[in-house]
Design a protein around this motif. Structure first.
Motif, PDB file in Angstrom:
ATOM      1  N   GLY A  98      -1.327 -28.318 -30.408  1.00 49.85           N
ATOM      2  CA  GLY A  98      -2.033 -28.874 -29.250  1.00 49.85           C
ATOM      3  C   GLY A  98      -1.970 -27.951 -28.054  1.00 49.85           C
ATOM      4  N   GLY A  99      -3.118 -27.798 -27.381  1.00 50.61           N
ATOM      5  CA  GLY A  99      -3.184 -26.994 -26.175  1.00 50.61           C
ATOM      6  C   GLY A  99      -3.295 -25.509 -26.404  1.00 50.61           C
ATOM      7  N   GLU A 100      -3.238 -25.074 -27.656  1.00 51.80           N
ATOM      8  CA  GLU A 100      -3.286 -23.638 -27.957  1.00 51.80           C
ATOM      9  C   GLU A 100      -4.702 -23.129 -28.173  1.00 51.80           C
ATOM     10  OE1 GLU A 100      -0.990 -21.298 -28.222  1.00 51.80           O
ATOM     11  OE2 GLU A 100       0.850 -22.442 -27.989  1.00 51.80           O
ATOM     12  N   ALA A 131      11.507 -17.349 -41.599  1.00 48.26           N
ATOM     13  CA  ALA A 131      11.846 -16.731 -40.312  1.00 48.26           C
ATOM     14  C   ALA A 131      11.589 -17.651 -39.132  1.00 48.26           C
ATOM     15  CB  ALA A 131      11.063 -15.430 -40.138  1.00 48.26           C
ATOM     16  N   GLY A 132      10.964 -18.804 -39.367  1.00 49.23           N
ATOM     17  CA  GLY A 132      10.717 -19.732 -38.275  1.00 49.23           C
ATOM     18  C   GLY A 132       9.256 -20.095 -38.118  1.00 49.23           C
ATOM     19  N   GLU A 133       8.971 -20.758 -37.024  1.00 51.33           N
ATOM     20  CA  GLU A 133       7.631 -21.291 -36.763  1.00 51.33           C
ATOM     21  C   GLU A 133       6.807 -20.316 -35.939  1.00 51.33           C
ATOM     22  OE1 GLU A 133       5.733 -25.136 -34.387  1.00 51.33           O
ATOM     23  OE2 GLU A 133       7.676 -25.341 -35.400  1.00 51.33           O
ATOM     24  N   ARG A 134       5.490 -20.368 -36.150  1.00 57.14           N
ATOM     25  CA  ARG A 134       4.566 -19.561 -35.355  1.00 57.14           C
ATOM     26  C   ARG A 134       3.221 -20.270 -35.272  1.00 57.14           C
ATOM     27  NH1 ARG A 134       3.059 -14.266 -38.861  1.00 57.14           N
ATOM     28  NH2 ARG A 134       1.961 -13.861 -36.920  1.00 57.14           N
ATOM     29  N   VAL A 135       2.289 -19.692 -34.512  1.00 55.44           N
ATOM     30  CA  VAL A 135       0.959 -20.276 -34.307  1.00 55.44           C
ATOM     31  C   VAL A 135      -0.106 -19.276 -34.749  1.00 55.44           C
ATOM     32  CG1 VAL A 135      -0.708 -21.108 -32.591  1.00 55.44           C
ATOM     33  CG2 VAL A 135       1.698 -21.779 -32.423  1.00 55.44           C
TER      34      VAL A 135
END
Length: 425
Positions: free
Chosen positions: A151-153, A167-171
């Protein structure tokens, strides 16, 4: 972004932006990526499986490719990568246990050498992987899990999604988001698109089968009270068996040894290819119908099983999903031909996509569901109707033409890639 780009990337790196972002690297998602790449579209493909592995869908099940599908996959350069030969479907034999009559469709009667080809899903997955490896623009994110929308991206001009790996979260961002992530689509759920579902009360056993008589180009569809038992002519001298049983009997059938399972399937199918001699490993799949109430949203499209999962009777599922993908790719290609900077997620383009797919989708769903329900209905009152129907397929050209057109993969406005060179549009 180079084709070799692979997650993870440093958290400080710019958020990647693609023309199209496909979630799901299975049969339809991978085919769509190839179709879009060939017309110069910047595509990102989010895949759950790591390099060197195939999605679970690429197993021992047998895929029946209609002629239209074979044409399209050849044009996309996929069929050429098949290492094992496909089995030609030259005839389709339809009957029902306990009913009078049968129908036999012959491709030669309609000016064709074959209706299509039977390909093992594993072999097809390997061919798709080989073709994907040749693409120069495609960016593959793997292994990567879809988490939801960001949201908002994105704003009005973009879709942004949250993904994660070890390795984790990204967009990731795109002009158009494609949900090609199967029956339990996370993209569909994130978009808030509801589904209509129906459980046919059947479990399908899928395996490779050897019989006294080998394949001769005939595909058999034997309908029964608990669903169909189908034999498909593979290219390796075996048949592909799909055997439906009532769901409450599935565990008991799964526990049968090979000899007893073969006897169970033989009792449902009959003796048209002689005695069943041996089979490979068996896989089980529930027979369900799951339909998305919408196949498009703002800057988003659902394709393949994410849009509609249907009963495998008549072998329509993948063929329908591929036509979803090819229609979308064709519309994007046309828009880019008119304007190189055309927006892949434009609302008018998505409306045209919906209209193009409406007739084919409705007809195929109606055919699959109707055949599944009518074929399995045990009512004695329907036996004369079914027998007349089988007789009509053989005797009435208009009835046979409609069935043959569907078997060949030509329903509604067919994507250009589905037509062989020189074939009239």
């Amino acid at each position: 972004m180079p084709a070799s780009a692979s997650a993870p990337q440093p958290s400080a790196a710019p958020t990647p932006l693609h023309d199209v972002l496909i979630v799901g690297g299975g049969l339809v998602g991978a085919s769509l990526a190839i179709a879009l790449d060939r017309v110069g579209v910047d595509v990102g493909l989010v895949e759950a499986t790591p390099p060197g592995a195939l999605p679970a869908v690429f197993d021992e099940r047998n895929l029946s490719f209609a002629e239209a599908t074979v044409n399209a996959l050849a044009a996309l350069g996929v069929m050429q990568h098949l290492r094992a030969p496909g089995g030609a479907i030259e005839r389709i034999h339809i009957s029902r246990a306990g009913d009078f009559g049968r129908s036999l469709l012959r491709a030669a009667d309609h000016g064709r050498r074959e209706f299509g080809r039977v390909v093992v899903a594993r072999d097809f997955g390997e061919a798709l992987e080989s073709r994907l490896a040749e693409l120069q623009r495609l960016t593959r994110y793997r292994p990567m899990r879809f988490l939801g929308l960001a949201g908002g991206e994105g704003g009005d001009d973009l879709r942004a999604i949250r993904v994660a790996d070890d390795a984790g979260e990204r967009v990731l961002r795109a002009r158009l988001l494609i949900g090609a992530d199967g029956t339990r689509s996370g993209v569909r759920a994130a978009l808030g698109i509801d589904t209509d579902s129906h459980d046919y009360g059947q479990t399908l056993f899928v395996t490779r089968l050897r019989a006294e008589r080998g394949p001769d180009g005939t595909a058999y569809e034997r309908l029964g009270e608990h669903g169909p038992t189908a034999l498909l002519p593979r290219g390796d001298g075996h048949f592909g068996l799909v055997h439906a049983v009532a769901s409450e009997q599935a565990d008991a059938v799964a526990a049968l040894d090979e000899a007893d399972f073969l006897a169970h399937a033989q009792a449902a199918f009959g003796w048209r290819v002689g005695r069943f001699l041996a089979c490979g490993a068996r896989a089980m799949h529930p027979a369900q119908r799951v339909l998305a109430r919408r196949t498009t949203a703002a800057r988003a499209v659902l394709v393949g099983n994410a849009a509609q999962t249907i009963h495998p009777i008549g072998a329509q599922g993948f063929n329908l999903g591929l036509r979803d993908a090819l229609t979308l790719a064709e519309l994007i290609a046309r828009a880019r031909a008119e304007d190189a900077a055309a927006d892949c997620g434009d609302a008018d383009l998505l409306e045209r996509y919906f209209e193009r797919r409406r007739v084919d989708r409705a007809r195929t769903l109606r055919f699959s569901d109707g055949l599944a329900r009518l074929g399995a209905n045990p009512s004695g009152l329907l036996r004369p109707l079914r027998s007349v129907g089988l007789f009509a397929i053989d005797r009435l050209p208009s009835v046979q033409a409609a069935l043959v057109g569907g078997a060949l993969g030509y329903r509604g406005e067919v994507p250009a890639l589905c037509r062989a060179p020189g074939m009239d549009a």
